[in-house]
Design a protein around this motif. Structure first.
Motif, PDB file in Angstrom:
ATOM      1  N   GLY A  70      -4.674  16.852  14.947  1.00  0.00           N
ATOM      2  CA  GLY A  70      -3.443  17.533  15.336  1.00  0.00           C
ATOM      3  C   GLY A  70      -3.245  17.545  16.844  1.00  0.00           C
ATOM      4  N   LEU A  71      -4.314  17.308  17.602  1.00  0.00           N
ATOM      5  CA  LEU A  71      -4.221  17.267  19.059  1.00  0.00           C
ATOM      6  C   LEU A  71      -3.571  15.984  19.554  1.00  0.00           C
ATOM      7  CD1 LEU A  71      -7.772  18.634  19.932  1.00  0.00           C
ATOM      8  CD2 LEU A  71      -5.610  19.898  19.855  1.00  0.00           C
ATOM      9  N   ASN A  72      -3.487  14.964  18.707  1.00  0.00           N
ATOM     10  CA  ASN A  72      -2.882  13.686  19.068  1.00  0.00           C
ATOM     11  C   ASN A  72      -1.384  13.761  18.784  1.00  0.00           C
ATOM     12  OD1 ASN A  72      -2.275  11.051  19.666  1.00  0.00           O
ATOM     13  ND2 ASN A  72      -3.429  10.169  17.970  1.00  0.00           N
ATOM     14  N   ALA A  73      -0.673  14.465  19.646  1.00  0.00           N
ATOM     15  CA  ALA A  73       0.752  14.728  19.425  1.00  0.00           C
ATOM     16  C   ALA A  73       1.632  13.498  19.618  1.00  0.00           C
ATOM     17  CB  ALA A  73       1.221  15.849  20.352  1.00  0.00           C
ATOM     18  N   HIS A  74       1.088  12.426  20.199  1.00  0.00           N
ATOM     19  CA  HIS A  74       1.888  11.217  20.418  1.00  0.00           C
ATOM     20  C   HIS A  74       2.254  10.532  19.110  1.00  0.00           C
ATOM     21  CE1 HIS A  74       1.164  11.720  24.604  1.00  0.00           C
ATOM     22  NE2 HIS A  74      -0.085  11.328  24.576  1.00  0.00           N
ATOM     23  N   TRP A  75       1.499  10.803  18.053  1.00  0.00           N
ATOM     24  CA  TRP A  75       1.730  10.155  16.768  1.00  0.00           C
ATOM     25  C   TRP A  75       2.151  11.190  15.736  1.00  0.00           C
ATOM     26  CZ3 TRP A  75       1.406   4.997  15.458  1.00  0.00           C
ATOM     27  CH2 TRP A  75       0.965   4.144  16.481  1.00  0.00           C
ATOM     28  N   THR A  76       3.265  10.926  15.055  1.00  0.00           N
ATOM     29  CA  THR A  76       3.717  11.818  13.984  1.00  0.00           C
ATOM     30  C   THR A  76       2.939  11.519  12.702  1.00  0.00           C
ATOM     31  OG1 THR A  76       5.394  10.283  13.170  1.00  0.00           O
ATOM     32  CG2 THR A  76       6.072  11.860  14.921  1.00  0.00           C
ATOM     33  N   LEU A  77       2.980  12.435  11.776  1.00  0.00           N
ATOM     34  CA  LEU A  77       2.360  12.232  10.470  1.00  0.00           C
ATOM     35  C   LEU A  77       2.908  10.959   9.824  1.00  0.00           C
ATOM     36  CD1 LEU A  77       0.712  13.055   7.970  1.00  0.00           C
ATOM     37  CD2 LEU A  77       2.630  14.535   7.324  1.00  0.00           C
ATOM     38  N   GLU A  78       4.206  10.776   9.880  1.00  0.00           N
ATOM     39  CA  GLU A  78       4.833   9.613   9.251  1.00  0.00           C
ATOM     40  C   GLU A  78       4.380   8.311   9.894  1.00  0.00           C
ATOM     41  OE1 GLU A  78       6.393  12.397  10.264  1.00  0.00           O
ATOM     42  OE2 GLU A  78       6.871  13.250   8.291  1.00  0.00           O
ATOM     43  N   ALA A  79       4.217   8.312  11.214  1.00  0.00           N
ATOM     44  CA  ALA A  79       3.778   7.100  11.903  1.00  0.00           C
ATOM     45  C   ALA A  79       2.308   6.789  11.587  1.00  0.00           C
ATOM     46  CB  ALA A  79       3.981   7.245  13.413  1.00  0.00           C
ATOM     47  N   ILE A  80       1.481   7.822  11.486  1.00  0.00           N
ATOM     48  CA  ILE A  80       0.078   7.617  11.102  1.00  0.00           C
ATOM     49  C   ILE A  80       0.023   7.053   9.683  1.00  0.00           C
ATOM     50  CG2 ILE A  80      -2.126   8.768  10.636  1.00  0.00           C
ATOM     51  CD1 ILE A  80      -1.326  10.772  12.903  1.00  0.00           C
ATOM     52  N   ALA A  81       0.813   7.626   8.780  1.00  0.00           N
ATOM     53  CA  ALA A  81       0.858   7.143   7.394  1.00  0.00           C
ATOM     54  C   ALA A  81       1.329   5.696   7.334  1.00  0.00           C
ATOM     55  CB  ALA A  81       1.757   8.043   6.549  1.00  0.00           C
ATOM     56  N   ALA A  82       2.294   5.332   8.159  1.00  0.00           N
ATOM     57  CA  ALA A  82       2.783   3.944   8.173  1.00  0.00           C
ATOM     58  C   ALA A  82       1.675   2.981   8.612  1.00  0.00           C
ATOM     59  CB  ALA A  82       3.994   3.826   9.096  1.00  0.00           C
ATOM     60  N   GLU A  83       0.868   3.375   9.590  1.00  0.00           N
ATOM     61  CA  GLU A  83      -0.264   2.535  10.000  1.00  0.00           C
ATOM     62  C   GLU A  83      -1.282   2.427   8.868  1.00  0.00           C
ATOM     63  OE1 GLU A  83      -0.775   0.584  12.646  1.00  0.00           O
ATOM     64  OE2 GLU A  83       1.229   1.092  13.352  1.00  0.00           O
ATOM     65  N   MET A  84      -1.559   3.526   8.185  1.00  0.00           N
ATOM     66  CA  MET A  84      -2.489   3.500   7.050  1.00  0.00           C
ATOM     67  C   MET A  84      -1.950   2.625   5.921  1.00  0.00           C
ATOM     68  SD  MET A  84      -3.949   7.313   6.479  1.00  0.00           S
ATOM     69  CE  MET A  84      -5.240   8.017   7.487  1.00  0.00           C
ATOM     70  N   ALA A  85      -0.649   2.664   5.710  1.00  0.00           N
ATOM     71  CA  ALA A  85      -0.042   1.883   4.618  1.00  0.00           C
ATOM     72  C   ALA A  85      -0.297   0.392   4.800  1.00  0.00           C
ATOM     73  CB  ALA A  85       1.455   2.159   4.535  1.00  0.00           C
ATOM     74  N   ARG A  86      -0.495  -0.054   6.034  1.00  0.00           N
ATOM     75  CA  ARG A  86      -0.778  -1.465   6.283  1.00  0.00           C
ATOM     76  C   ARG A  86      -2.150  -1.872   5.751  1.00  0.00           C
ATOM     77  NH1 ARG A  86       2.368   0.109  10.881  1.00  0.00           N
ATOM     78  NH2 ARG A  86       4.258  -1.155  10.926  1.00  0.00           N
ATOM     79  N   LEU A  87      -2.947  -0.889   5.323  1.00  0.00           N
ATOM     80  CA  LEU A  87      -4.267  -1.157   4.736  1.00  0.00           C
ATOM     81  C   LEU A  87      -4.192  -1.422   3.238  1.00  0.00           C
ATOM     82  CD1 LEU A  87      -6.177   1.668   6.584  1.00  0.00           C
ATOM     83  CD2 LEU A  87      -6.518  -0.786   6.923  1.00  0.00           C
ATOM     84  N   ARG A  88      -3.038  -1.136   2.627  1.00  0.00           N
ATOM     85  CA  ARG A  88      -2.925  -1.337   1.180  1.00  0.00           C
ATOM     86  C   ARG A  88      -3.096  -2.800   0.844  1.00  0.00           C
ATOM     87  NH1 ARG A  88       2.145   2.023   0.914  1.00  0.00           N
ATOM     88  NH2 ARG A  88       3.112   0.025   0.612  1.00  0.00           N
ATOM     89  N   PRO A  89      -3.904  -3.084  -0.180  1.00  0.00           N
ATOM     90  CA  PRO A  89      -4.054  -4.485  -0.602  1.00  0.00           C
ATOM     91  C   PRO A  89      -2.709  -5.037  -1.059  1.00  0.00           C
ATOM     92  CG  PRO A  89      -5.722  -3.105  -1.623  1.00  0.00           C
ATOM     93  CD  PRO A  89      -4.730  -2.186  -0.960  1.00  0.00           C
ATOM     94  N   ARG A  90      -2.461  -6.273  -0.661  1.00  0.00           N
ATOM     95  CA  ARG A  90      -1.241  -6.943  -1.124  1.00  0.00           C
ATOM     96  C   ARG A  90      -1.559  -7.625  -2.449  1.00  0.00           C
ATOM     97  NH1 ARG A  90      -1.020  -8.745   4.537  1.00  0.00           N
ATOM     98  NH2 ARG A  90      -2.056 -10.601   3.778  1.00  0.00           N
ATOM     99  N   THR A  91      -0.558  -7.751  -3.266  1.00  0.00           N
ATOM    100  CA  THR A  91      -0.724  -8.421  -4.561  1.00  0.00           C
ATOM    101  C   THR A  91       0.265  -9.577  -4.627  1.00  0.00           C
ATOM    102  OG1 THR A  91      -1.331  -6.311  -5.543  1.00  0.00           O
ATOM    103  CG2 THR A  91      -0.737  -8.062  -7.056  1.00  0.00           C
ATOM    104  N   SER A  92      -0.231 -10.726  -5.011  1.00  0.00           N
ATOM    105  CA  SER A  92       0.635 -11.896  -5.150  1.00  0.00           C
ATOM    106  C   SER A  92       1.482 -11.727  -6.412  1.00  0.00           C
ATOM    107  CB  SER A  92      -0.219 -13.164  -5.237  1.00  0.00           C
ATOM    108  OG  SER A  92      -0.967 -13.159  -6.431  1.00  0.00           O
ATOM    109  N   PRO A  93       2.511 -12.565  -6.588  1.00  0.00           N
ATOM    110  CA  PRO A  93       3.369 -12.448  -7.773  1.00  0.00           C
ATOM    111  C   PRO A  93       2.596 -12.557  -9.094  1.00  0.00           C
ATOM    112  CG  PRO A  93       4.404 -13.870  -6.150  1.00  0.00           C
ATOM    113  CD  PRO A  93       3.015 -13.557  -5.646  1.00  0.00           C
TER     114      PRO A  93
END
Length: 188
Positions: free
Chosen positions: A157-180
């Motif tokens: 919470g001390l890292n005020a430069h990043w919002t919850l939504e922005a942190i979540a967006a960075e984490m979302a880039r870790l989701r495995p991708r699935t091919s068709p």
């Protein structure tokens, strides 16, 4: 029940067990446990820490988990460790030498556990731990222990430069991708 002031002081220099399991897609790595986390025995447990809400918003877990549910993470292909194991009131109580030693320990752990991705939450600590002064948030060119690395914003919470939504967006880039055809192709 929240830890008392005496509980927090007693937790100074304590450690928390890593949350590990076989076949991890992502091993999250914090800087070091807070006194609150050490007192409870749960990673990212301090009220105001945005790790658990961001993890849910990222889509990596189907619901918001409480820190006390950290044992469920391996069932989602996730784990948690820290660069430095000992708890402090603030990360700036750690010495650069201690952080570099923690980086070497982390590299050994990653070689042993072999997660798909190492996700380090905290760019400043990553820079010190691995001698990468120019590192930025996002995927790194270098590996740690032979594993791909993505640096995430520190969820404190001390890292005020990043919002919850922005942190979540960075984490979302870790989701495995699935091919068709349904084949997982790694994290994004």
């Amino acid at each position: 029940m929240a830890p008392t002031k005496a509980d927090l002081e007693a937790a100074r220099n304590a450690t928390i067990d890593d949350v590990l399991g076989p076949g991890l897609d992502v091993l999250f790595c914090g800087i070091n446990p807070s006194l609150y986390s050490a007192a409870t025995g749960h990673h990212f447990a301090r009220p105001g820490n945005r790790f658990w809400p961001a993890l849910h918003l990222s889509g990596l877990v189907p619901r918001r988990l409480a820190p006390a549910e950290q044992h469920l993470l391996p069932s989602y292909g996730l784990g948690i460790t820290n660069i430095v194991a000992r708890a402090t009131a603030r990360a700036d109580e750690l010495t650069p030498e201690e952080i570099r030693e923690g980086g070497a320990r982390l590299a050994r752990l990653v070689r042993e556990v072999r997660p798909g991705t190492l996700a380090v939450a905290g760019v400043s600590a990553y820079r010190v731990a691995f001698g990468r002064p120019g590192a930025r948030i996002g995927p790194q060119e270098e590996t740690v222990g032979g594993v791909a690395v993505r640096v995430l914003p520190n969820p404190s919470g001390l890292n005020a430069h990043w919002t919850l939504e922005a942190i979540a967006a960075e984490m979302a880039r870790l989701r495995p991708r699935t091919s068709p055809d349904g084949v997982r192709t790694g994290s994004g």
